[in-house]
Scaffold this motif. Structure first.
Motif, PDB file in Angstrom:
ATOM      1  N   CYS A   3       1.044  -1.070  -0.028  1.00  0.00           N
ATOM      2  CA  CYS A   3       0.144   0.012  -0.066  1.00  0.00           C
ATOM      3  C   CYS A   3       1.084   1.337   0.059  1.00  0.00           C
ATOM      4  CB  CYS A   3      -0.813   0.282   1.159  1.00  0.00           C
ATOM      5  SG  CYS A   3      -0.036  -0.566   2.735  1.00  0.00           S
ATOM      6  N   GLY A   4       2.036   1.008  -0.826  1.00  0.00           N
ATOM      7  CA  GLY A   4       3.093   2.024  -0.635  1.00  0.00           C
ATOM      8  C   GLY A   4       2.812   3.573  -1.118  1.00  0.00           C
ATOM      9  N   THR A   5       3.929   3.871  -1.786  1.00  0.00           N
ATOM     10  CA  THR A   5       3.684   5.539  -2.232  1.00  0.00           C
ATOM     11  C   THR A   5       4.275   5.567  -3.279  1.00  0.00           C
ATOM     12  OG1 THR A   5       4.246   7.645  -1.426  1.00  0.00           O
ATOM     13  CG2 THR A   5       6.088   6.043  -1.136  1.00  0.00           C
ATOM     14  N   GLY A  79      -4.404  -2.387   1.599  1.00  0.00           N
ATOM     15  CA  GLY A  79      -3.134  -3.168   1.134  1.00  0.00           C
ATOM     16  C   GLY A  79      -3.567  -4.502   1.023  1.00  0.00           C
ATOM     17  N   SER A  80      -4.559  -4.981   0.216  1.00  0.00           N
ATOM     18  CA  SER A  80      -4.957  -6.234   0.306  1.00  0.00           C
ATOM     19  C   SER A  80      -3.424  -7.474  -0.340  1.00  0.00           C
ATOM     20  CB  SER A  80      -5.789  -6.704  -0.668  1.00  0.00           C
ATOM     21  OG  SER A  80      -6.962  -5.804  -0.475  1.00  0.00           O
ATOM     22  N   GLY A  81      -2.676  -6.925  -0.878  1.00  0.00           N
ATOM     23  CA  GLY A  81      -1.707  -7.870  -1.554  1.00  0.00           C
ATOM     24  C   GLY A  81      -2.195  -8.655  -2.489  1.00  0.00           C
ATOM     25  N   ILE A 157      -4.336   2.250  -4.134  1.00  0.00           N
ATOM     26  CA  ILE A 157      -4.302   2.751  -2.870  1.00  0.00           C
ATOM     27  C   ILE A 157      -3.140   3.364  -2.479  1.00  0.00           C
ATOM     28  CG2 ILE A 157      -3.980   0.972  -1.462  1.00  0.00           C
ATOM     29  CD1 ILE A 157      -5.933   2.050   0.621  1.00  0.00           C
ATOM     30  N   ASP A 158      -2.699   4.400  -1.632  1.00  0.00           N
ATOM     31  CA  ASP A 158      -1.451   5.006  -1.208  1.00  0.00           C
ATOM     32  C   ASP A 158      -1.556   5.380   0.092  1.00  0.00           C
ATOM     33  OD1 ASP A 158       1.082   6.063  -0.847  1.00  0.00           O
ATOM     34  OD2 ASP A 158       1.169   7.011  -2.657  1.00  0.00           O
ATOM     35  N   VAL A 159      -1.149   4.760   0.882  1.00  0.00           N
ATOM     36  CA  VAL A 159      -1.380   4.919   2.565  1.00  0.00           C
ATOM     37  C   VAL A 159      -0.738   6.236   2.683  1.00  0.00           C
ATOM     38  CG1 VAL A 159      -2.028   2.711   2.846  1.00  0.00           C
ATOM     39  CG2 VAL A 159       0.227   3.388   3.255  1.00  0.00           C
ATOM     40  N   HIS A 160       0.170   6.633   2.076  1.00  0.00           N
ATOM     41  CA  HIS A 160       0.962   7.800   2.598  1.00  0.00           C
ATOM     42  C   HIS A 160       0.412   9.309   1.875  1.00  0.00           C
ATOM     43  CE1 HIS A 160       4.018   5.253   4.241  1.00  0.00           C
ATOM     44  NE2 HIS A 160       4.117   4.649   3.006  1.00  0.00           N
ATOM     45  N   GLN A 161      -0.737   9.346   1.198  1.00  0.00           N
ATOM     46  CA  GLN A 161      -1.594  10.338   0.832  1.00  0.00           C
ATOM     47  C   GLN A 161      -2.572  10.516   1.998  1.00  0.00           C
ATOM     48  OE1 GLN A 161      -0.074  12.026  -1.544  1.00  0.00           O
ATOM     49  NE2 GLN A 161       1.378  10.366  -1.816  1.00  0.00           N
ATOM     50  N   PRO A 162      -2.666  11.870   2.279  1.00  0.00           N
ATOM     51  CA  PRO A 162      -3.962  12.277   3.021  1.00  0.00           C
ATOM     52  C   PRO A 162      -5.321  11.589   2.783  1.00  0.00           C
ATOM     53  CG  PRO A 162      -2.460  14.118   2.935  1.00  0.00           C
ATOM     54  CD  PRO A 162      -2.117  12.991   1.709  1.00  0.00           C
ATOM     55  N   ALA A 181      -3.751  -6.158   6.476  1.00  0.00           N
ATOM     56  CA  ALA A 181      -2.748  -7.264   7.059  1.00  0.00           C
ATOM     57  C   ALA A 181      -1.471  -6.940   6.259  1.00  0.00           C
ATOM     58  CB  ALA A 181      -3.398  -8.444   6.569  1.00  0.00           C
ATOM     59  N   PHE A 182      -0.401  -6.803   7.138  1.00  0.00           N
ATOM     60  CA  PHE A 182       0.960  -6.757   6.739  1.00  0.00           C
ATOM     61  C   PHE A 182       1.247  -5.604   5.713  1.00  0.00           C
ATOM     62  CE2 PHE A 182       0.193 -11.030   8.220  1.00  0.00           C
ATOM     63  CZ  PHE A 182       0.910 -11.435   9.277  1.00  0.00           C
ATOM     64  N   CYS A 183       0.563  -4.606   5.619  1.00  0.00           N
ATOM     65  CA  CYS A 183       0.736  -3.418   4.841  1.00  0.00           C
ATOM     66  C   CYS A 183       1.548  -2.403   5.427  1.00  0.00           C
ATOM     67  CB  CYS A 183      -0.624  -2.873   4.594  1.00  0.00           C
ATOM     68  SG  CYS A 183      -0.539  -1.549   3.732  1.00  0.00           S
ATOM     69  N   LEU A 184       1.000  -1.592   6.524  1.00  0.00           N
ATOM     70  CA  LEU A 184       1.585  -0.409   7.083  1.00  0.00           C
ATOM     71  C   LEU A 184       2.906  -0.501   7.455  1.00  0.00           C
ATOM     72  CD1 LEU A 184      -1.388   1.153   9.272  1.00  0.00           C
ATOM     73  CD2 LEU A 184      -0.892   1.355   6.609  1.00  0.00           C
ATOM     74  N   GLU A 185       3.352  -1.314   8.167  1.00  0.00           N
ATOM     75  CA  GLU A 185       4.840  -1.598   8.469  1.00  0.00           C
ATOM     76  C   GLU A 185       5.960  -1.640   7.397  1.00  0.00           C
ATOM     77  OE1 GLU A 185       3.148  -5.727   8.913  1.00  0.00           O
ATOM     78  OE2 GLU A 185       2.389  -3.512   9.410  1.00  0.00           O
ATOM     79  N   ALA A 186       5.074  -2.585   6.302  1.00  0.00           N
ATOM     80  CA  ALA A 186       5.870  -3.055   5.175  1.00  0.00           C
ATOM     81  C   ALA A 186       6.233  -2.043   4.032  1.00  0.00           C
ATOM     82  CB  ALA A 186       5.104  -4.170   4.437  1.00  0.00           C
ATOM     83  N   VAL A 187       5.345  -0.840   4.329  1.00  0.00           N
ATOM     84  CA  VAL A 187       5.582   0.256   3.359  1.00  0.00           C
ATOM     85  C   VAL A 187       5.975   1.589   3.985  1.00  0.00           C
ATOM     86  CG1 VAL A 187       3.950  -0.833   1.736  1.00  0.00           C
ATOM     87  CG2 VAL A 187       3.252   1.254   3.287  1.00  0.00           C
ATOM     88  N   SER A 188       6.520   1.386   5.163  1.00  0.00           N
ATOM     89  CA  SER A 188       6.827   2.640   5.882  1.00  0.00           C
ATOM     90  C   SER A 188       8.336   2.700   6.336  1.00  0.00           C
ATOM     91  CB  SER A 188       5.661   2.931   7.066  1.00  0.00           C
ATOM     92  OG  SER A 188       4.582   2.941   6.982  1.00  0.00           O
ATOM     93  N   PRO A 189       9.026   3.852   5.892  1.00  0.00           N
ATOM     94  CA  PRO A 189      10.457   3.665   5.942  1.00  0.00           C
ATOM     95  C   PRO A 189      10.851   4.018   7.607  1.00  0.00           C
ATOM     96  CG  PRO A 189       9.716   5.710   4.843  1.00  0.00           C
ATOM     97  CD  PRO A 189       8.575   4.876   4.991  1.00  0.00           C
ATOM     98  N   ASP A 190      10.001   4.482   8.173  1.00  0.00           N
ATOM     99  CA  ASP A 190      10.314   4.679   9.682  1.00  0.00           C
ATOM    100  C   ASP A 190       8.992   4.663  10.450  1.00  0.00           C
ATOM    101  OD1 ASP A 190       9.022   7.291   9.291  1.00  0.00           O
ATOM    102  OD2 ASP A 190      11.118   8.014   8.838  1.00  0.00           O
TER     103      ASP A 190
END
Length: 284
Positions: A3-5, A79-81, A157-162, A181-190
């Motif tokens: 669900c990246g950017t 972020g269904s993957g 989807i792009d979870v890094h957009q408002p 499931a397994f989305c936010l931590e997998a696409v966040s650099p920090d």
């Protein structure tokens, strides 16, 4: 998952956020079939052992929906993957389900299964196990038919957009529930990026609505074919804090320690978390 950017799509210079740009670049090498083999075929996909990670995830979902507290009209899977198992228990409780992913290859993989096309990944073992846990006497074929019928759309989807689904979303908003499931931590650099992404997706959820979140604990990388993807390592405390900061009441939080025989070299995950959280506030 993913669900990246996409920095250019967001109207930013590609290097305006180097961390997110690097994530987006890395995901261009993501191979859905390799990811599925690594995580949903044996040994991790062996559901015969009740202590395995697959049965644990399915139990978390089934038991939460069995409370009867998580229901409504519209659900969005963030972020269904290339996976559908996360919705097997949800589909009895929501008539309108939206699946989402950042990567077109994952949306295509989902389409194969939803249309029952040759070569689609076989989720029948997961469907059978979900039916077994739920104990309603439903066949796995009925379960899969219902899920296919209730998934109304698969969207980018792009979870890094408002506005993660864009300004003219086809999904009914706000949703009554979110699954991720397994989305936010997998696409966040920090960690800060993880927290912001959680806040962004929370805007898609009505006040009083529910979030069911599954993710990796203390993981820093995973493999999906030629791609080696970075993950922001998060602890239980950090996930709980992020939920509270985004305006949730945590109803349930469970953790699973990955056993040695399931540490197969495809990632460095230490464990899995499951969170059930309710968005505070009253819908007007």
């Amino acid at each position: 998952m993913s669900c990246g950017t996409d920095p250019e799509h967001a109207g930013m210079a590609p290097d305006s956020d180097p961390g997110r740009a690097a994530v987006a670049s890395a995901y261009q090498g993501f191979e859905p079939r390799a990811y599925l083999r690594n995580n949903y075929a044996p040994p991790r996909g062996d559901l015969s052992n009740p202590d395995g990670v697959g049965p644990w995830k399915l139990r978390c979902m089934a038991q939460t929906f069995a409370t009867g507290e998580v229901s409504g009209q519209a659900l969005i899977d963030i972020g269904s993957g290339p996976t559908v198992y996360q919705l097997l228990s949800a589909c009895a409780h929501f008539e309108d389900i939206t699946m989402t992913d950042f990567l077109e290859v994952n949306r295509q993989e989902l389409g194969l299964w939803l249309r029952e096309e040759p070569g689609a990944f076989d989720w029948s073992v997961y469907s059978q196990h979900a039916c077994l846990i739920e104990g309603k006497g439903e066949s796995w074929q009925e379960k899969e038919h219902q899920l296919r019928a209730r998934v109304k759309r698969v969207l980018p989807i792009d979870v890094h957009q408002p506005q993660p689904l864009g300004t003219s979303s086809l999904a009914p908003l706000p949703a009554d529930a979110l699954v991720s499931a397994f989305c936010l931590e997998a696409v966040s650099p920090d960690l800060a990026s993880f927290q912001r992404a959680l806040y962004h997706i929370t805007t898609l959820l009505r006040p009083g609505g529910h979030l069911l979140l599954i993710g990796a604990l203390e993981e820093s990388w995973y493999l999906a074919g030629e791609a080696r993807l970075s993950v922001v390592p998060v602890s239980e405390e950090e996930v709980r804090e992020a939920l509270v900061l985004s305006g949730y009441e945590v109803r349930d939080f469970r953790t699973y320690v990955m056993p040695a025989h399931l540490r197969t070299g495809v990632d460095d995950v230490k464990g899995i978390f499951f969170a059930w959280a309710r968005k505070m506030g009253v819908q007007v």
